[in-house]
Design an enzyme around this catalytic site. Structure first.
Site, PDB file in Angstrom:
ATOM      1  N   GLU A  26      46.102 -45.907  67.965  1.00 47.04           N
ATOM      2  CA  GLU A  26      47.545 -45.654  67.782  1.00 47.04           C
ATOM      3  C   GLU A  26      48.331 -46.951  67.913  1.00 47.04           C
ATOM      4  OE1 GLU A  26      47.816 -42.492  70.662  1.00 47.04           O
ATOM      5  OE2 GLU A  26      46.586 -41.247  69.343  1.00 47.04           O
ATOM      6  N   SER A  76      38.855 -35.910  70.688  1.00 49.27           N
ATOM      7  CA  SER A  76      38.723 -34.466  70.910  1.00 49.27           C
ATOM      8  C   SER A  76      37.615 -34.096  71.901  1.00 49.27           C
ATOM      9  CB  SER A  76      38.554 -33.717  69.584  1.00 49.27           C
ATOM     10  OG  SER A  76      39.670 -33.966  68.732  1.00 49.27           O
ATOM     11  N   LYS A 126      48.683 -40.990  76.982  1.00 47.92           N
ATOM     12  CA  LYS A 126      49.599 -41.399  75.910  1.00 47.92           C
ATOM     13  C   LYS A 126      51.044 -41.262  76.409  1.00 47.92           C
ATOM     14  CE  LYS A 126      45.972 -40.158  72.766  1.00 47.92           C
ATOM     15  NZ  LYS A 126      45.536 -39.740  71.442  1.00 47.92           N
ATOM     16  N   GLU A 136      36.086 -44.628  69.296  1.00 43.35           N
ATOM     17  CA  GLU A 136      36.964 -43.503  68.974  1.00 43.35           C
ATOM     18  C   GLU A 136      37.178 -43.415  67.467  1.00 43.35           C
ATOM     19  OE1 GLU A 136      39.517 -42.369  72.611  1.00 43.35           O
ATOM     20  OE2 GLU A 136      40.621 -43.854  71.463  1.00 43.35           O
ATOM     21  N   GLY A 174      42.827 -36.354  68.411  1.00 40.37           N
ATOM     22  CA  GLY A 174      43.928 -35.397  68.383  1.00 40.37           C
ATOM     23  C   GLY A 174      43.811 -34.366  67.270  1.00 40.37           C
ATOM     24  N   HIS A 180      43.987 -49.365  71.374  1.00 31.79           N
ATOM     25  CA  HIS A 180      43.855 -47.980  70.933  1.00 31.79           C
ATOM     26  C   HIS A 180      44.279 -47.878  69.467  1.00 31.79           C
ATOM     27  CE1 HIS A 180      44.622 -43.693  70.512  1.00 31.79           C
ATOM     28  NE2 HIS A 180      43.830 -43.525  71.542  1.00 31.79           N
ATOM     29  N   ASN A 235      43.544 -40.513  78.864  1.00 28.06           N
ATOM     30  CA  ASN A 235      44.580 -41.312  78.202  1.00 28.06           C
ATOM     31  C   ASN A 235      45.744 -40.361  77.951  1.00 28.06           C
ATOM     32  OD1 ASN A 235      46.200 -42.854  76.578  1.00 28.06           O
ATOM     33  ND2 ASN A 235      44.813 -42.843  74.811  1.00 28.06           N
TER      34      ASN A 235
HETATM   35  P1  PGA Z   1      42.095 -36.851  71.994  1.00 27.86           P
HETATM   36  O1  PGA Z   1      42.537 -38.407  72.121  1.00 27.86           O
HETATM   37  O2  PGA Z   1      41.137 -36.586  73.107  1.00 27.86           O
HETATM   38  O3  PGA Z   1      43.393 -36.097  72.148  1.00 27.86           O
HETATM   39  O4  PGA Z   1      41.485 -36.684  70.660  1.00 27.86           O
HETATM   40  C1  PGA Z   1      41.604 -39.390  72.478  1.00 27.86           C
HETATM   41  C2  PGA Z   1      42.263 -40.743  72.511  1.00 27.86           C
HETATM   42  O5  PGA Z   1      43.138 -40.996  71.671  1.00 27.86           O
HETATM   43  O6  PGA Z   1      41.947 -41.582  73.370  1.00 27.86           O
END
Ligand code: PGA
Length: 251
Positions: free
Chosen positions: A97, A213, A12, A167, A173, A95, A10
């Site tokens: 976000e 992560s 982003k 998630e 992140g 997601h 992903n």
């Molecule tokens: P990350 O993000 O691996 O940077 O923690 C995962 C995601 O938001 O899908």
């Protein structure tokens, strides 16, 4: 059971179309023999050039969002019909976000999931709890609720094709990965609720990913848990070598 693992990136809001093409060109050969399905979730504007660059390879392309309507007065939005026209394979839906910054709800997630199937796109549906919710002890209830609403009205055949990404928001992140036991526990809860709703066949078929992560150093441990069928990877999917190692976690 034979569920094929998925390593889905992903990206982003990262990479221009030029950078995206360079990335997949460098990745192609490295992941050619991978056992896992390889998916890159790229920004909308990168889709046409990335689709062209991955032709003849095993890399599939995901969009990171879509609108549920086919067309109309929705300034700034992209529809499932538009993604299908570009032969996009997957679409990430709901997601955290998007839920947090763009006011997406379980109900809009459900509408988008239906629209994804209508246009032949496989949804990667994201669910997961905040740190507060985990501390309050409501993770399992919350995730069960999110899954139930996301899947409302879908047929068993559709649910088999769907992908769910667990998630935990506190792990996204932050560098703070859930332990493989924590991730497994919630992925098992998700498989259980699907069994309750659709039966064992469907629960055994649906792929459930962990995200938060994921990196080369923890992918194997996470992906080898019995109810974890791969990962949705943010930060670590932006570097070719790191993502290659995640895709080839078992080598
Ligand atoms: P990350 O993000 O691996 O940077 O923690 C995962 C995601 O938001 O899908």
């Amino acid at each position: 059971m034979g569920r094929v693992k998925i390593a889905a990136g992903n990206w982003k809001m990262n990479k221009t179309a030029k950078e995206a093409v360079e990335f997949v060109q460098a990745l192609k050969d490295k992941v050619a023999g991978a056992d896992a399905e390889v998916v890159t979730g790229v920004p909308f504007v990168c889709i046409p050039s990335v689709k062209k660059a991955v032709e003849g390879s095993n890399i599939k392309v995901a969009a990171q969002n879509m609108h549920w309507e086919e067309n109309g007065a929705f300034t700034g939005e992209v529809s499932g019909a538009m993604l299908a026209d570009l032969e996009v394979n997957y679409v990430i839906i709901g997601h955290s976000e998007r839920r947090q910054y763009f006011a997406e709800t379980d109900e809009t997630v459900n509408k988008k999931v239906h629209a994804a199937f209508k246009y032949g796109l496989k949804p990667i549906i994201c669910v997961g709890e905040s740190l507060t919710q985990r501390e309050q002890g409501v993770t399992a209830e919350l995730v069960r609720y999110q899954v139930k609403i996301a899947l409302l009205g879908l047929s068993a055949e559709q649910v088999k094709e769907a992908v769910i990404a667990y998630e935990p928001i506190w792990a996204i992140g932050t560098g703070k990965t859930a332990t493989s036991e924590q991730a497994q526990e919630v992925c098992a809860v998700i498989r259980k609720v699907i069994e309750e709703l659709y039966g064992k066949d469907v629960a055994d078929a649906i792929r459930i990913l962990y995200g938060g992560s994921v990196k080369a150093s923890n992918a194997a441990e996470l992906f080898n848990m019995s109810d974890i069928d791969g990962g949705l990877v943010g930060g670590a999917s932006l570097q070719v070598d790191e993502f290659d190692k995640i895709v080839n976690y078992n080598k």
